[in-house]
Design a protein around this motif. Structure first.
Motif, mmCIF file in Angstrom:
data_model
loop_
_atom_site.group_PDB
_atom_site.id
_atom_site.type_symbol
_atom_site.label_atom_id
_atom_site.label_comp_id
_atom_site.label_asym_id
_atom_site.label_seq_id
_atom_site.Cartn_x
_atom_site.Cartn_y
_atom_site.Cartn_z
ATOM 1 N N ARG A 37 27.374 36.030 79.314
ATOM 2 C CA ARG A 37 27.801 34.946 80.201
ATOM 3 C C ARG A 37 27.426 35.254 81.646
ATOM 4 O O ARG A 37 27.577 36.388 82.107
ATOM 5 C CB ARG A 37 29.313 34.742 80.094
ATOM 6 C CG ARG A 37 29.815 33.603 80.963
ATOM 7 C CD ARG A 37 31.304 33.418 80.812
ATOM 8 N NE ARG A 37 31.779 32.330 81.679
ATOM 9 C CZ ARG A 37 33.048 31.965 81.780
ATOM 10 N NH1 ARG A 37 33.979 32.585 81.063
ATOM 11 N NH2 ARG A 37 33.394 30.977 82.582
ATOM 12 N N ARG A 38 26.937 34.223 82.354
ATOM 13 C CA ARG A 38 26.647 34.320 83.786
ATOM 14 C C ARG A 38 27.139 33.032 84.436
ATOM 15 O O ARG A 38 26.468 31.997 84.360
ATOM 16 C CB ARG A 38 25.146 34.512 84.004
ATOM 17 C CG ARG A 38 24.772 34.789 85.472
ATOM 18 C CD ARG A 38 23.308 35.179 85.588
ATOM 19 N NE ARG A 38 22.437 34.120 85.077
ATOM 20 C CZ ARG A 38 22.018 33.096 85.826
ATOM 21 N NH1 ARG A 38 22.411 32.983 87.077
ATOM 22 N NH2 ARG A 38 21.214 32.179 85.300
ATOM 23 N N GLY A 39 28.346 33.133 85.010
ATOM 24 C CA GLY A 39 28.965 31.933 85.574
ATOM 25 C C GLY A 39 29.324 30.951 84.475
ATOM 26 O O GLY A 39 30.024 31.298 83.520
ATOM 27 N N ASP A 40 28.852 29.732 84.573
ATOM 28 C CA ASP A 40 29.126 28.709 83.550
ATOM 29 C C ASP A 40 28.061 28.676 82.467
ATOM 30 O O ASP A 40 28.116 27.824 81.569
ATOM 31 C CB ASP A 40 29.225 27.326 84.203
ATOM 32 C CG ASP A 40 30.465 27.199 85.089
ATOM 33 O OD1 ASP A 40 31.455 27.921 84.797
ATOM 34 O OD2 ASP A 40 30.422 26.435 86.057
ATOM 35 N N LEU A 41 27.097 29.554 82.569
ATOM 36 C CA LEU A 41 25.994 29.563 81.604
ATOM 37 C C LEU A 41 26.090 30.775 80.686
ATOM 38 O O LEU A 41 26.609 31.827 81.052
ATOM 39 C CB LEU A 41 24.646 29.584 82.343
ATOM 40 C CG LEU A 41 24.331 28.382 83.234
ATOM 41 C CD1 LEU A 41 23.033 28.603 83.974
ATOM 42 C CD2 LEU A 41 24.271 27.099 82.398
ATOM 43 N N ARG A 42 25.553 30.588 79.484
ATOM 44 C CA ARG A 42 25.502 31.683 78.513
ATOM 45 C C ARG A 42 24.108 31.753 77.904
ATOM 46 O O ARG A 42 23.404 30.755 77.817
ATOM 47 C CB ARG A 42 26.538 31.498 77.402
ATOM 48 C CG ARG A 42 27.959 31.798 77.816
ATOM 49 C CD ARG A 42 28.910 31.572 76.658
ATOM 50 N NE ARG A 42 30.257 32.015 76.939
ATOM 51 C CZ ARG A 42 31.168 31.338 77.629
ATOM 52 N NH1 ARG A 42 30.856 30.114 78.084
ATOM 53 N NH2 ARG A 42 32.370 31.836 77.832
ATOM 54 N N ARG A 43 23.760 32.974 77.490
ATOM 55 C CA ARG A 43 22.469 33.172 76.826
ATOM 56 C C ARG A 43 22.711 33.992 75.560
ATOM 57 O O ARG A 43 23.426 34.998 75.581
ATOM 58 C CB ARG A 43 21.506 33.909 77.752
ATOM 59 C CG ARG A 43 20.171 34.275 77.111
ATOM 60 C CD ARG A 43 19.227 34.897 78.143
ATOM 61 N NE ARG A 43 19.837 36.039 78.813
ATOM 62 C CZ ARG A 43 19.862 37.278 78.306
ATOM 63 N NH1 ARG A 43 19.351 37.518 77.116
ATOM 64 N NH2 ARG A 43 20.412 38.272 78.994
ATOM 65 N N ALA A 44 22.148 33.551 74.433
ATOM 66 C CA ALA A 44 22.308 34.271 73.166
ATOM 67 C C ALA A 44 21.458 35.536 73.164
ATOM 68 O O ALA A 44 20.389 35.591 73.764
ATOM 69 C CB ALA A 44 21.918 33.374 72.002
#
Length: 632
Positions: free
Chosen positions: A611-618
């Motif tokens: 998670r980075r702020g309101d964003l996520r990366r799989a």
């Protein structure tokens, strides 16, 4: 062959080497000015058949015994020098003690300055020397009267040196050279010199410096003072080295230049230690000492393994704990001097260069050391029959500088078998497999409603507690043989299966139907309990049990998802191929923001998403953590 001089200061060692070779081994300006040898000197003599006899001229002054030791550990034969005019002196005795502790049994005695005494005095000196040698490894060595001034006996001495024979060092192992000098040669770069203790070194070989681990390539080399393509065990070599991190300041006396396979610095060496009979008092446990190994000189302490004191003249097992790491292998000789570096106290032979920091006095460890004392051909049969039950073959080969093929031959000769880097007897493997099966069988009989044992619990429950890597090798073998089945996080026997009671089975089938229908938003524990009029505690206990079996996953407190559905949701997160928002994920699952956030927080905790702020990366590497996602 490398011959090392030994003897008291001013007894004519350097003059004798010059008479034998024509080379003045004193190379330092201070040595020339003071007329004494301070550091190691080297000279070579052509044998006339293409071979070279090398001499290591060592200092005789008591202040420079540490330099003498740096040269003495690499020699094949000793040339003990005693002045016929002065006789036996303190450093004569100490140097002879060192040669004895190093186990040198090939050598001669040069009775120098014989032109200054008459025949009767010469005979008396010879008798004194014979008596001195009688209790050492050089007993029976020939005594040759010589004079560097008149030349008397010089040719006879040289002929007798040639008869001593070639170096007994083998070339079968990996390359290993003890560095005793390092300098920069104009137009060439960094040069190190030393004696090759094992193996062969060739031009263009890529080697490592131990203990630093600095890489070096051999640009060129000299063996026995001649340009060569190969330097072999028993030869003195000068290596012109090159490397990105290499410099004169990065190398010091005491380093080793080794094949990469031998780079294994150590600071705990298990040894068989012998205290000189001349010592005035016993050696106490944890005594500080100066330690000389190869050309290295470091401080350390002696941890006695068989008592609190070692009496003069006695020997025993000990661990030498060093203040800094060195290169060491089994069979290396060690010399110990007192804390003030005034006198030689003891000698030792390395048994295991990688001594354990704990349980070093345990009976099991002492039995292992007793087996490790044996020669290569005899040690494995004994080790394999100890309570430990296995041998780490890579560590065994490294400690004794054996190539893998040699280790395999020794294992085969010991009727042993290899399993993932470990050696076992066939009966040990059978017993281990039987122990694993019987332990699981007993567990199933006592707890028939449990799914099985987790791996670590099984390991510590066995009759023989194997180290984790060894247990894994044994367990993998049992799994491959289908004697054990892996069921999620549990291990069980193939015939065992967890059977729910009729009431629990009926409830589970209803819950399973609901979880399958609403797979992305299944009901919670209390919802199932209310819907099917079941006690909430019993329902929770049932689902916890099924989670342990790996059938369902608790994503949030009391909120379970089918395991294949968790894998499917991980696949959906990966399918974005970019950073995504919780809202985008919610829309894909169509299960509401609250549940979507719970799922994503579960993914965050397990490293499935970042998670980075309101964003996520799989994280693609985690896609199979809960099984393969279903194919579209």
């Amino acid at each position: 062959m490398i011959v090392g001089t030994a003897g008291h200061i001013d007894h004519g060692k350097t003059s004798l080497v010059k008479a034998l070779t024509g080379v003045d081994a004193d190379r330092l300006k201070e040595e020339k000015a003071r007329g004494i040898t301070i550091d190691l000197g080297y000279a070579y003599s052509d044998l006339g058949d293409g071979r070279q006899l090398g001499f290591v001229d060592v200092p005789g002054h008591e202040r420079f015994v540490h330099n003498m030791l740096a040269g003495a550990t690499g020699i094949d034969a000793a040339l003990l020098v005693v002045s016929a005019a002065e006789g036996i002196k303190p450093q004569t005795v100490e140097h002879l003690q060192i040669l004895d502790l190093l186990g040198l049994d090939r050598g001669l005695v040069a009775l120098t300055k014989c032109d200054l005494v008459n025949d009767d005095e010469l005979l008396d000196r010879m008798a004194e020397v014979e008596t001195l040698l009688s209790t050492t490894s050089l007993r029976g060595a020939e005594i040759v009267p010589v004079s560097a001034v008149t030349g008397q006996g010089v040719q006879e001495l040289k002929e007798k040196l040639l008869v001593l024979g070639e170096s007994g060092k083998g070339a079968a192992g990996f390359a290993r050279l003890a560095v005793d000098r390092c300098f920069v040669l104009s137009g060439a770069g960094v040069v190190v010199t030393g004696t090759v203790h094992a193996g062969e070194i060739r031009v263009d070989d890529r080697l490592l410096l131990t203990p630093s681990g600095i890489e070096a390539r051999v640009r060129s080399l000299h063996a026995q003072n001649r340009p060569a393509e190969i330097g072999r065990a028993g030869e003195r070599c000068a290596l012109n080295l090159a490397g990105p991190r290499l410099s004169k300041d990065a190398i010091r006396r005491g380093d080793w230049v080794v094949s990469p396979e031998l780079h294994a610095p150590t600071d705990r060496i298990d040894v068989r230690l012998s205290l000189l009979a001349s010592e005035a008092q016993a050696l106490k446990h944890w005594s500080p000492v100066h330690v000389h190994l190869g050309s290295a000189h470091v401080m350390g302490r002696v941890a006695l393994l068989e008592g609190e004191r070692l009496q003069p003249g006695d020997s025993g097992l000990a661990q030498i704990v060093l203040d800094e790491k060195v290169g060491a292998l089994a069979g290396d000789r060690v010399i110990l001097r007192d804390p003030s570096a005034i006198r030689t106290m003891a000698g030792a032979t390395t048994i295991d260069p990688f001594g354990p920091p704990r349980n070093r006095r345990a009976e099991r460890r002492l039995l292992e050391l007793a087996a490790l004392v044996e020669p290569d051909a005899d040690v494995l049969p004994q080790l394999l029959r100890l309570d430990s039950g296995f041998v780490d073959l890579a560590r065994f080969g490294l400690s004794r500088n054996l190539r893998p093929a040699e280790v395999e031959k020794l294992l085969e000769a010991a009727s042993g078998a290899r399993l993932e880097g470990f050696g076992f007897l066939a009966e040990t493997l059978d017993a281990a497999k039987k122990d694993i099966v019987e332990t699981l069988k007993t567990f199933h009989e006592t707890k028939p409603d449990a799914p099985g044992l987790q791996a670590e619990r099984l390991r510590v429950t066995l009759k023989r507690r194997w180290p984790a890597p060894v247990f894994k090798a044994l367990l993998d073998q049992a799994i491959r043989a289908k004697a054990v089945t892996v069921d999620g996080a549990f291990l069980r026997l193939p015939g065992h299966s967890l059977k729910l009671g009729s009431r629990d089975e009926a409830l589970w089938q209803k819950i399973l139907a609901d979880m399958t229908r609403d797979r992305f938003k299944p009901p919670r524990v209390r919802d199932f309990a209310e819907t099917y009029d079941a006690p909430e505690a019993d329902t929770r206990r049932l689902l916890q049990r099924l989670a342990k079996l790996g059938r369902i996953v608790e994503v949030a407190p009391d909120h379970y998802f089918l395991r294949p559905v968790v894998a499917e949701m991980i696949g959906i997160a990966n399918d974005f191929g970019r950073e995504f928002t919780a809202a985008e994920f919610r829309d894909k699952l169509d299960n509401g923001r609250k549940v979507a956030i719970q799922i994503l927080e579960f993914f965050d905790r397990h490293g499935i998403t970042i998670r980075r702020g309101d964003l996520r990366r799989a994280v693609p590497q985690k896609i199979g953590q809960y099984g393969p996602p279903p194919t579209p």
